[in-house]
Design an enzyme around this catalytic site. Structure first.
Site, short mmCIF file in Angstrom:
data_model
loop_
_atom_site.label_atom_id
_atom_site.label_comp_id
_atom_site.label_asym_id
_atom_site.label_seq_id
_atom_site.Cartn_x
_atom_site.Cartn_y
_atom_site.Cartn_z
N LYS A 74 0.86 -1.18 0.00
CA LYS A 74 0.00 0.00 0.00
C LYS A 74 0.90 1.23 0.00
CE LYS A 74 -3.91 1.92 2.64
NZ LYS A 74 -4.77 1.73 3.84
N SER A 149 -9.75 1.52 2.89
CA SER A 149 -8.91 2.32 2.02
C SER A 149 -7.84 1.52 1.27
CB SER A 149 -8.22 3.41 2.86
OG SER A 149 -7.32 2.83 3.78
N SER A 173 -9.96 -0.89 7.02
CA SER A 173 -9.33 -0.66 5.70
C SER A 173 -8.55 -1.84 5.13
CB SER A 173 -8.41 0.56 5.76
OG SER A 173 -9.16 1.74 5.72
#
Lengths: 482, 95
Positions: A74, A149, A173
């Site tokens: 990420k 997210s 997330s």
């Protein structure tokens, strides 16, 4: 090769049936072929990845299981010398000058980094639509969101563009996008994994974790990621158990609680039916399922949307245009530089959360909002403590719906916030939680969340692994990406 | 809890954000909606509950007071918007 799990790839690498370079090139080809329609990567590190793969191949005698496995990060994990944007215009030009501790640990294990994945700006969102680099698309239906997210990390695994990925989870997330994309994702106990080098959103809630095809793959990654770090004083100095060995232990006699509050009013009947089927599998393995109560569960979102923005407003005050990141053109004076750089470079949702947090911490409102939210946080945490006196794990859906349409919820922040109803309380309490795929509903994945007591990641990994030995939902690949 | 335009401008000032006129209206509406939503915290009595700031309520660990970070100024300043002679440049503060 991409249809193998991480654990299977590791065996094939160790047996020299495949090389890391072959595997890495295969994923890079797949990223080139497919990511145009998914937008799951912000940066692809093709050359560097092939170099790392060659090194892993040349140095085969060293024994880490993860050696030569290509993964995606990420884009909020700092990796030395690499663009690290957090999905924001603010950090569009930011090249991290150091490695996050988990990145360093994975590099030392010989892991290959394919690239950095797309995400909601500053990890604030549940749909991966708010990125400065555009919305991420769900591989099961590209008109839908992947959740967020950590949407890019979930999509990269779901579409088999990486063997596994790292995400972060502040309110769901990792787990919610894992559910919406049909993969397995683990949020460890707060303090199990170092946060050093993870760009901060809400520091008392943020935790990094693995996203992969199977619970076994997550166990391999957590094994390397977990442990105390002198550079993060909230990382706990407890021994790291052998998660992988523990997967094969029996789950017979495990007590699993289903919070009645999560199954009352309005839960989608098809999702409830999938949960019912999953429970039957667990019962057949010898688990005992019983009702429990988390009486304050419905207050979790309200408390979270005070606490997380409050911490964010403080954390994001560092972005001032002075030392790194975006600076506006021709600032009139210092004040103008600060406020115009921030206004021009932060997106809408980030500004909303900074402003809510600023308000909740401001003189006259601190007790009514911030302190009250912290008191509710205590109640939610106590509810879980009471539950874990009776059960080993808590089971629920991961998300109230399957993947929704792009733009469906982006006009109303509060509607978007509600998609984290089942996951947020786990962050407030600081507990570990995991999402596993339990089937498809109208062609879209449904996820089941398992939560265990502090530092009992072994319990939920074992339950998920044993469930996955009986089922094949986690092995399904979206048709266009097989 | 309905915010006024002045409230929104004051919050923006505290947060070091500049808002245009149309944005003031937009944020007033959205922030009010969020604050209305979090009002449900008032449905439970928490008078005698201790606030919980953090999941770990143990003592913060201490470490030996020795140098662990070394000077990497050139590396850090390579990503700065403007530097000169090892200093970060910002608009003039004092005439």
């Amino acid at each position: 090769m991409h249809k193998l799990t991480l654990a299977q790839q590791a065996k094939a690498l160790a047996a020299k049936q495949i090389s890391s370079e072959e595997l890495t090139r295969h994923y890079i080809d797949r990223i080139e072929a497919h990511d145009g329609q998914l937008n799951s990567f912000i940066t692809v590190l093709a050359e560097q990845a092939i170099e790392q793969a060659k090194q892993a191949d040349a140095d085969r005698h060293q024994t880490s299981v993860l050696k030569g496995i290509p993964i995606a990060l990420k884009d909020l994990f700092c990796s030395d010398g690499t663009a690290t944007t957090c999905g924001s215009k603010m950090l569009d030009n930011f090249v991290a000058p150091y490695d996050a501790t988990v990145v360093k640990k994975l590099k030392q294990a010989g892991v290959v980094t394919l690239g950095k994945t797309n995400m909601d700006e500053f990890a604030m969102g549940s749909s991966s639509e708010s990125s400065f680099y555009g919305a991420v698309k769900n591989p099961w239906d590209t008109s839908r969101v992947p959740g967020g997210s950590s949407g890019g990390s979930a999509v990269a695994v779901a579409a088999r563009l990486a063997s596994a990925s790292l995400g972060t989870d502040t309110g769901g997330s990792i787990r919610q996008p894992a559910a919406l994309c049909g993969i397995t994702g683990l949020k460890p106990t707060y303090g199990r994994v170092s946060r050093y080098g993870m760009i901060a959103y809400a520091s008392s809630l943020d935790q990094g974790g693995p996203m992969a095809v199977t619970a076994e793959d997550c166990a391999y990654l957590l094994q390397t990621m977990a442990g105390h770090d002198d550079k993060d004083s909230t990382s706990v100095d407890l021994p790291v158990p052998d998660y992988v060995a523990d997967l094969e232990q029996t789950v017979k006699g495990m007590r699993i609680g289903m919070p009645k509050e999560f199954f009352e009013q309005g839960l989608d009947s098809e999702i409830a039916a999938h949960i019912q089927h999953a429970c039957e599998v667990l019962t057949s393995l010898g688990c005992e399922i019983k009702p429990i109560s988390l009486p304050n569960a419905e207050l979790a979102i309200a408390a979270y949307y005070v606490i997380a923005p409050a911490e964010a407003s403080s954390n994001l005050s560092r972005y001032d245009g002075a030392r790194y990141g975006y600076r506006c053109q021709n600032p009139r004076d210092l004040e103008d530089m600060y406020s115009r750089s921030r206004s021009e470079a932060f997106g809408e949702e980030v500004k909303r959360r900074i402003m809510i947090g600023t308000y909740a911490l401001s003189a006259g409102y601190y007790d009514a909002y911030y302190i009250k939210a912290q008191k509710i946080r205590r109640l939610i945490s106590q509810d879980y403590s009471q539950a874990f006196a009776e059960v080993d794990a808590v089971l629920s859906p991961t998300a109230p719906t399957t993947a929704f349409k792009i733009n469906e919820k982006s006009d109303d922040p509060v509607t978007m916030y509600l998609s984290d109803i089942f996951t947020i309380g786990v962050n407030l309490a600081g507990l570990p939680g995991l999402s596993v795929p339990i089937g498809l509903q109208s062609g879209l994945p449904v996820g089941m969340q398992l939560v265990s007591n502090y530092f009992k990641e072994d319990v939920i990994l074992r339950l998920a692994h044993q469930y996955q030995q009986q089922t094949s939902h986690h092995l399904q690949i979206p048709a266009s990406f097989e | 809890m309905a915010l006024t335009n002045d409230d929104v401008l004051y919050i923006a000032k505290l947060a070091n954000l500049q808002l245009g006129d149309s944005q003031v209206y937009q944020y007033k509406r959205e922030l009010t909606r969020i604050l209305d939503f979090v009002e449900q915290m008032n449905s439970v009595n928490v008078d005698h509950v201790e606030p919980m700031a953090h999941p770990q309520e143990m003592m913060q660990p201490l470490r030996a007071d020795v140098i662990t970070e070394f000077n990497q100024r050139a590396k850090f300043q390579a990503i700065a918007p403007a530097t000169q002679d090892g200093l970060y440049l910002v608009p003039k503060v004092i005439e």
